[in-house]
Motif scaffolding. Sequence first.
Motif, short mmCIF file in Angstrom:
data_model
loop_
_atom_site.label_atom_id
_atom_site.label_comp_id
_atom_site.label_asym_id
_atom_site.label_seq_id
_atom_site.Cartn_x
_atom_site.Cartn_y
_atom_site.Cartn_z
N ARG A 198 23.77 -52.40 -18.89
CA ARG A 198 24.70 -51.60 -17.68
C ARG A 198 26.03 -51.46 -17.90
NH1 ARG A 198 22.70 -50.06 -13.58
NH2 ARG A 198 20.76 -51.42 -13.55
N GLN A 245 24.16 -40.23 -22.17
CA GLN A 245 22.81 -39.85 -21.95
C GLN A 245 22.27 -38.81 -22.63
OE1 GLN A 245 23.49 -38.79 -17.50
NE2 GLN A 245 22.44 -40.65 -16.97
N LEU A 286 14.14 -47.71 -19.13
CA LEU A 286 14.68 -47.32 -20.17
C LEU A 286 14.90 -45.92 -19.98
CD1 LEU A 286 15.25 -47.60 -23.24
CD2 LEU A 286 12.65 -47.42 -23.55
N SER A 317 15.29 -38.69 -18.60
CA SER A 317 16.90 -38.79 -18.80
C SER A 317 16.90 -40.29 -19.28
CB SER A 317 17.27 -38.97 -17.50
OG SER A 317 18.54 -39.42 -17.80
P1 ATP Z 1 19.38 -47.92 -12.73
O1 ATP Z 1 18.53 -48.08 -11.76
O2 ATP Z 1 19.35 -48.74 -13.90
O3 ATP Z 1 20.91 -47.92 -12.16
P2 ATP Z 1 19.19 -45.12 -12.62
O4 ATP Z 1 17.82 -45.28 -12.18
O5 ATP Z 1 20.42 -44.88 -11.65
O6 ATP Z 1 19.57 -46.37 -13.25
P3 ATP Z 1 19.74 -42.86 -13.82
O7 ATP Z 1 20.44 -42.02 -12.84
O8 ATP Z 1 17.96 -42.23 -13.73
O9 ATP Z 1 19.60 -44.18 -13.67
O10 ATP Z 1 20.15 -42.39 -15.35
C1 ATP Z 1 19.14 -41.95 -16.27
C2 ATP Z 1 19.29 -42.84 -17.47
O11 ATP Z 1 20.80 -43.08 -17.75
C3 ATP Z 1 18.79 -44.45 -17.12
O12 ATP Z 1 17.43 -44.54 -17.26
C4 ATP Z 1 19.64 -44.90 -18.35
O13 ATP Z 1 18.57 -45.13 -19.56
C5 ATP Z 1 20.67 -44.32 -18.28
N1 ATP Z 1 21.90 -45.36 -17.59
C6 ATP Z 1 21.96 -45.02 -16.40
N2 ATP Z 1 22.93 -46.04 -15.81
C7 ATP Z 1 23.20 -46.67 -16.81
C8 ATP Z 1 24.16 -47.75 -17.12
N3 ATP Z 1 25.11 -48.29 -16.07
N4 ATP Z 1 24.48 -48.01 -18.43
C9 ATP Z 1 23.67 -47.53 -19.62
N5 ATP Z 1 22.67 -46.72 -19.07
C10 ATP Z 1 22.62 -46.13 -18.07
#
Ligand code: ATP
Length: 485
Positions: free
Chosen positions: A184, A190, A299, A340
């Motif tokens: 995080r 992405q 993931l 994603s």
């Molecule tokens: P989370 O619930 O872990 O905050 P999210 O459901 O908000 O994630 P999405 O908006 O679906 O995440 O983002 C798509 C992808 O981007 C995630 O599956 C993850 O692999 C990546 N991602 C999202 N937030 C982060 C972050 N803060 N750091 C690293 N990777 C991230």
Amino acid sequence: MELKKIDDLTAFCKRRGFVYPSGEIYGSLAGFWDFGPVGVELKNNIKREWWKFHVNSREDMAGIDGSIITNPKVWEASGHVGSFVDVMVVNRKTKEKTKVDKHELASLGKEWEVKGEFNPMFTTQVGPIKEESTLAYLRPETAQLIFINFKQVQENARLKLPFGIAQIGKAFRNEISPREFLFRSREFEQMEIEYFIAPNQKCPYMDEIKGIKIALLTEEVQKKNQTPKEISILEAFKKKIIKTDWIAYWLAQEYSWFLSLGAAPEKFRARQHTSEERSHYSSDTWDLEYEFPMGWRELQGFANRTDFDLKQHEKFSKKSMAIQDEEFGKVLPHVVCEPSLGVERAFLVFLLSAYEYDKKRENIVLHLDPKLAPYKAAIFPLVSKGEQFEIAREIYRELLEEFNVLFDKSGSIGRRYARNDEIGTPFCITIDEQTAKDKTVTIRERDTTKQIRVKNSELIETLRKLINGKLSFADAGKLNETRKR
Ligand code: ATP
């Protein structure tokens, strides 16, 4: 021995030049990381393999590279300005801050105090004169850049439904509590696909996913607190557990991509979002989860976004987003699946799957797939000057034209092997006395420590095949029994 704590991976990555905390000489900044000389190679290789698999090897896919800052209206239309909110809660005792989803608030214990809602988008000013500047956002996802360009891309790439648009790029979120190393962060990358179909268009590729099995954590299994069962993804679709053919297809594709590059299959499962978690427009959402040292985590997400985003952009821009399709005529496509994936999360998966402390060798061995390995080979001269050394330099220069390879002349051979095991170099090439005599070299394989002798003239071709998995090490040359380590 696998790695038990994520902090151990953080320390390893720093020590070996994969990843450093950003701005460390000033005390660093939470949620920001810099990739070192070895890490940048691994990260680039992951992105390259993803692009090859998802874009270059498919007829139905085109790529874009959108800008990080765009017209702020985009984020109003997408809903990010109005409803992209994180709820911050603080533990009364430990003072630990974390974010929760709104639907989780009711089930939080008394030890958590709700601090309020925050929009995680980073803002900035566009234009040097403050009074005249425009408030803008650093994109919190790459997806919207695909939606706003999609009509133009469809025309330019002459795509017909069903088709996808892919993008790899930075995204920024002002996370309440960045943690768990790269998992995080506030700045990350992405790899996203928006897959467009005509309304109700069936997936013609379901045969391709036959036989791919994964542990499924359905909504029911979660609510009954049961353990997920392994099931074929195709069967799960046929039994209507996974409701959309396209989600089943992409889930299988993504899982297969990870496995094709050496990720450990038993560490994956697919989790269905519960009705409380799902966005109002989404009928079925799944996550591909991985068992990280800190537990099971998302993931990659597979959301069904329907025609929500394109309709929103029609509403806000007052421009039609409908396309002219060969088969379907004028149509506003639906996105039934949006795979994603975070690059850094994939980076962690490949590192964790590859990581092993080898007791016999007394060093870490990174069993990275050669395609992902930062360096494909290391070249070791046994002596540091003279004919052998010059031959080694020549071989190094020749190999560099095609592969990222290392020249390593310092320390004992054992030390050089260990150093390269730790950064995942799959092949070490030694130039010895015999090389000068018969123009052959030894290649040592990282995973087995076995050695073969091959002709210098065949070295490039042999390496190419070994890296691409077109030749097994045992078939690549005559096994060398004398020098073992
Ligand atoms: P989370 O619930 O872990 O905050 P999210 O459901 O908000 O994630 P999405 O908006 O679906 O995440 O983002 C798509 C992808 O981007 C995630 O599956 C993850 O692999 C990546 N991602 C999202 N937030 C982060 C972050 N803060 N750091 C690293 N990777 C991230």
